[in-house]
Scaffold this motif. Structure first.
Motif, PDB file in Angstrom:
ATOM      1  N   LYS A  70       0.817  -1.212   0.000  1.00 25.73           N
ATOM      2  CA  LYS A  70       0.000   0.000   0.000  1.00 25.73           C
ATOM      3  C   LYS A  70       0.860   1.275   0.000  1.00 25.73           C
ATOM      4  N   LEU A  71       1.878   1.313   0.855  1.00 20.70           N
ATOM      5  CA  LEU A  71       2.634   2.539   1.087  1.00 20.70           C
ATOM      6  C   LEU A  71       3.999   2.579   0.427  1.00 20.70           C
ATOM      7  N   GLY A  72       4.553   1.409   0.114  1.00 23.06           N
ATOM      8  CA  GLY A  72       5.885   1.345  -0.471  1.00 23.06           C
ATOM      9  C   GLY A  72       6.950   1.317   0.604  1.00 23.06           C
ATOM     10  N   PRO A  73       8.184   1.447   0.194  1.00 27.85           N
ATOM     11  CA  PRO A  73       8.656   1.772  -1.135  1.00 27.85           C
ATOM     12  C   PRO A  73       8.367   0.644  -2.127  1.00 27.85           C
ATOM     13  N   HIS A  74       8.125   1.062  -3.358  1.00 24.89           N
ATOM     14  CA  HIS A  74       7.774   0.141  -4.425  1.00 24.89           C
ATOM     15  C   HIS A  74       8.979  -0.089  -5.343  1.00 24.89           C
ATOM     16  N   PRO A  75       9.102  -1.298  -5.919  1.00 25.11           N
ATOM     17  CA  PRO A  75      10.176  -1.552  -6.881  1.00 25.11           C
ATOM     18  C   PRO A  75       9.923  -0.762  -8.167  1.00 25.11           C
ATOM     19  N   LYS A  76      10.982  -0.611  -8.956  1.00 27.77           N
ATOM     20  CA  LYS A  76      10.908   0.223 -10.164  1.00 27.77           C
ATOM     21  C   LYS A  76       9.790  -0.169 -11.119  1.00 27.77           C
TER      22      LYS A  76
END
Length: 123
Positions: free
Chosen positions: A55-61
């Protein structure tokens, strides 16, 4: 050191399959091989840390690119080198810098061309 069996995977592979950024996962997840059953259990009933990461990340590229509507290469051209949180992605979408506008347009052109070629092959 014991060798993981054929039914287990490296934490990096498991993180990729779960669409999460490996360095943001708990130490226990990063340090141990994950079995297919454990991965299925995580996907079916995500623990709080996994739900929060999604939901909040951090998200991968790959997810950052998808949320911004650009390619991964476009992220690089725009100077995005690291994983981003949902808040950072939303702020970038609000700001809509010139590089992001250009990359989104370029990406849409590429997708349109891919669809055109696919349709042409069907004919």
């Amino acid at each position: 050191m014991s060798r993981p069996n054929a039914q287990s995977m490296k934490p990096a592979t498991a993180a990729k399959k779960l669409d999460v950024y490996l360095p943001a996962t708990p130490e226990e997840f990063q340090a141990n091989p994950i079995t297919r059953d454990e991965l299925a259990a995580l996907a079916a009933d995500p623990p709080q840390w996994l739900a929060d990461l999604r939901k909040l990340g951090p998200h991968p590229k790959n997810l950052v690119a998808a949320k911004l509507g650009v390619s991964i290469a476009g992220l690089g051209r725009g100077g995005v080198e690291k994983a981003m949180t949902t808040e950072q992605i939303d702020a970038l979408l609000q700001e809509m810098p010139a590089w992001l506008v250009a990359e989104r347009e370029s990406y849409q052109e590429v997708l349109a061309e891919q669809r055109r070629l696919k349709d042409a092959r069907k004919s």
